[in-house]
Scaffold this active site. Sequence first.
Site, PDB file in Angstrom:
ATOM      1  CB  SER A   1      -0.894  -0.022   1.138  1.00 45.52           C
ATOM      2  OG  SER A   1      -1.497   1.127   1.344  1.00 45.52           O
TER       3      SER A   1
ATOM      4  CE1 TYR B   1      -4.318  -1.992   5.005  1.00 44.47           C
ATOM      5  CE2 TYR B   1      -3.551   0.123   4.684  1.00 44.47           C
ATOM      6  CZ  TYR B   1      -4.205  -1.051   4.053  1.00 44.47           C
ATOM      7  OH  TYR B   1      -4.310  -1.390   2.728  1.00 44.47           O
TER       8      TYR B   1
HETATM    9  N1  LIG Z   1      -8.846  -0.469  -1.327  1.00 45.97           N
HETATM   10  C1  LIG Z   1      -7.614   0.327  -1.101  1.00 45.97           C
HETATM   11  O1  LIG Z   1      -7.641   1.628  -1.483  1.00 45.97           O
HETATM   12  C2  LIG Z   1      -6.475  -0.226  -0.878  1.00 45.97           C
HETATM   13  C3  LIG Z   1      -5.332   0.646  -0.921  1.00 45.97           C
HETATM   14  C4  LIG Z   1      -3.940  -0.070  -0.569  1.00 45.97           C
HETATM   15  C5  LIG Z   1      -3.784  -1.314  -0.715  1.00 45.97           C
HETATM   16  N2  LIG Z   1      -4.998  -2.121  -0.504  1.00 45.97           N
HETATM   17  C6  LIG Z   1      -4.627  -3.617  -0.251  1.00 45.97           C
HETATM   18  O2  LIG Z   1      -5.318  -4.323  -1.253  1.00 45.97           O
HETATM   19  C7  LIG Z   1      -5.649  -5.522  -1.068  1.00 45.97           C
HETATM   20  C8  LIG Z   1      -7.103  -5.847  -1.256  1.00 45.97           C
HETATM   21  O3  LIG Z   1      -8.035  -4.640  -0.563  1.00 45.97           O
HETATM   22  P1  LIG Z   1      -9.577  -4.320  -0.932  1.00 45.97           P
HETATM   23  O4  LIG Z   1      -9.569  -3.073  -0.536  1.00 45.97           O
HETATM   24  O5  LIG Z   1      -9.870  -4.887  -2.092  1.00 45.97           O
HETATM   25  O6  LIG Z   1     -10.219  -5.077   0.492  1.00 45.97           O
HETATM   26  P2  LIG Z   1     -11.635  -5.791   0.594  1.00 45.97           P
HETATM   27  O7  LIG Z   1     -11.846  -5.748   2.090  1.00 45.97           O
HETATM   28  O8  LIG Z   1     -12.373  -5.111  -0.450  1.00 45.97           O
HETATM   29  O9  LIG Z   1     -10.989  -7.170   0.100  1.00 45.97           O
HETATM   30  C9  LIG Z   1     -10.330  -8.150   0.847  1.00 45.97           C
HETATM   31  C10 LIG Z   1     -10.550  -9.712   0.179  1.00 45.97           C
HETATM   32  O10 LIG Z   1      -9.754 -10.289   1.215  1.00 45.97           O
HETATM   33  C11 LIG Z   1     -10.326 -11.367   1.762  1.00 45.97           C
HETATM   34  N3  LIG Z   1      -9.924 -11.617   3.076  1.00 45.97           N
HETATM   35  C12 LIG Z   1      -9.608 -11.049   4.324  1.00 45.97           C
HETATM   36  N4  LIG Z   1      -9.156 -11.635   4.989  1.00 45.97           N
HETATM   37  C13 LIG Z   1      -8.740 -12.957   4.681  1.00 45.97           C
HETATM   38  C14 LIG Z   1      -8.061 -14.175   5.217  1.00 45.97           C
HETATM   39  N5  LIG Z   1      -7.796 -14.253   6.246  1.00 45.97           N
HETATM   40  N6  LIG Z   1      -8.204 -15.124   4.140  1.00 45.97           N
HETATM   41  C15 LIG Z   1      -8.272 -15.175   3.065  1.00 45.97           C
HETATM   42  N7  LIG Z   1      -9.250 -13.994   2.411  1.00 45.97           N
HETATM   43  C16 LIG Z   1      -9.264 -12.740   3.258  1.00 45.97           C
HETATM   44  C17 LIG Z   1     -11.784 -10.875   1.912  1.00 45.97           C
HETATM   45  O11 LIG Z   1     -12.772 -12.063   1.652  1.00 45.97           O
HETATM   46  C18 LIG Z   1     -11.886 -10.244   0.486  1.00 45.97           C
HETATM   47  O12 LIG Z   1     -12.122 -11.003  -0.442  1.00 45.97           O
HETATM   48  C19 LIG Z   1      -5.371  -5.554   0.650  1.00 45.97           C
HETATM   49  O13 LIG Z   1      -4.434  -6.173   0.867  1.00 45.97           O
HETATM   50  C20 LIG Z   1      -5.214  -4.175   0.874  1.00 45.97           C
HETATM   51  O14 LIG Z   1      -4.811  -3.921   2.161  1.00 45.97           O
HETATM   52  C21 LIG Z   1      -6.375  -1.536  -0.711  1.00 45.97           C
HETATM   53  O1  LIG Z   2      -8.797   4.811   5.265  1.00 44.04           O
HETATM   54  C1  LIG Z   2      -7.501   4.234   4.996  1.00 44.04           C
HETATM   55  O2  LIG Z   2      -7.066   3.778   5.806  1.00 44.04           O
HETATM   56  C2  LIG Z   2      -7.073   4.547   3.721  1.00 44.04           C
HETATM   57  O3  LIG Z   2      -8.106   5.136   3.003  1.00 44.04           O
HETATM   58  C3  LIG Z   2      -6.747   3.284   2.997  1.00 44.04           C
HETATM   59  O4  LIG Z   2      -7.380   2.373   2.755  1.00 44.04           O
HETATM   60  C4  LIG Z   2      -6.042   3.854   1.790  1.00 44.04           C
HETATM   61  O5  LIG Z   2      -7.110   3.929   0.624  1.00 44.04           O
HETATM   62  C5  LIG Z   2      -5.068   2.852   1.109  1.00 44.04           C
HETATM   63  O6  LIG Z   2      -4.607   2.079   1.938  1.00 44.04           O
HETATM   64  C6  LIG Z   2      -3.903   3.896   0.412  1.00 44.04           C
HETATM   65  O7  LIG Z   2      -2.784   3.118   0.494  1.00 44.04           O
END
Ligand SMILES: NC(=O)c1ccc[n+]([C@@H]2O[C@H](COP(=O)([O-])OP(=O)(O)OC[C@H]3O[C@@H](n4cnc5c(N)ncnc54)[C@H](O)[C@@H]3O)[C@@H](O)[C@H]2O)c1
Ligand SMILES: O=C(O)[C@H](O)[C@@H](O)[C@H](O)[C@H](O)CO
Length: 257
Positions: free
Chosen positions: A149, A162
Amino acid sequence: MLPGIKLFDLSGRAAIITGGSKGLGSAMAEGLASAGADLLLISRNQEEVEATAARIQSDYGNRTIGMQADVTNADQVAAMTDRAMTEFGKIDILINNAGINTRGPIDGLTLEEFQEVQNVNVTGPWLCTKAVVPHMKQAKYGRIVNLASTLGLVGMANRTPYTSSKGAVVQMTRALGIELCEFGITCNAICPGPFLTPMNEPFAETEEIKKFIVGAVAMNRWARMEEIQGAAIFLSSDASSYMTGSMVTVDGGWTAR
Ligand SMILES: NC(=O)c1ccc[n+]([C@@H]2O[C@H](COP(=O)([O-])OP(=O)(O)OC[C@H]3O[C@@H](n4cnc5c(N)ncnc54)[C@H](O)[C@@H]3O)[C@@H](O)[C@H]2O)c1
Ligand SMILES: O=C(O)[C@H](O)[C@@H](O)[C@H](O)[C@H](O)CO
């Protein structure tokens, strides 16, 4: 181009995507499917992951299997790897995407909340990587893509669980990138900025997040879901063959400031 090298073409490749039922996981699954890969999607929610897999298989015509597994459970991770080997006979690509985010001031969080985030976000990718690497070493080929991230690169208030976990994913990626490249396996990470996934939806209308989108993100907007796909296909393909231990930011210019 060298013979046998298929830039951005994933046909004949088999990928595991953890957390593949929704959010960035399902967006990347669609991207890899459109590039021709067969997929095993993992999530804790069986019904949801099976529905996503069925939709992708019907839309893209590849093989997509949905399976319930928790990335923090070593037995379930072993079952995930066995299933991929049984179905595809190999594992070319692992996308360590499953993750959680618990927010709050440090004095309002419990030890259990902190540890749960480290368990899913750090132990999870470590366990999944440990399980697939023997197969990749045998094949002398592998692409491991971690979802870190921007919050693994810069700080943000009220995000200690996080940010700590994503900083660890950045360092794990660097260590594995160095450790595995002699076996034909690369390990890189995507550092996404803000995507409006189920993880962020409950916070989208808060003043904190609205100010952050306008104040920190140069493009002044949330990412569109499909904007994760280019980096995911690139790092999963032969196009990134000279990259290992790298962080690719997809953050609308947030960390460029
Ligand atoms: N959404 C953002 O802005 C963002 C930004 C930076 C990084 N990320 C990273 O991207 C990845 C996906 O995020 P997202 O926003 O799509 O999240 P989300 O919550 O929408 O989806 C997460 C997925 O992970 C699965 N999951 C959670 N815990 C689990 C476990 N213990 N075993 C198996 N599956 C599990 C859930 O079932 C779901 O399918 C994460 O690693 C998150 O930290 C997201
Ligand atoms: O609420 C939060 O913690 C933030 O919005 C994160 O989810 C960011 O979107 C992401 O992790 C960017 O790196």
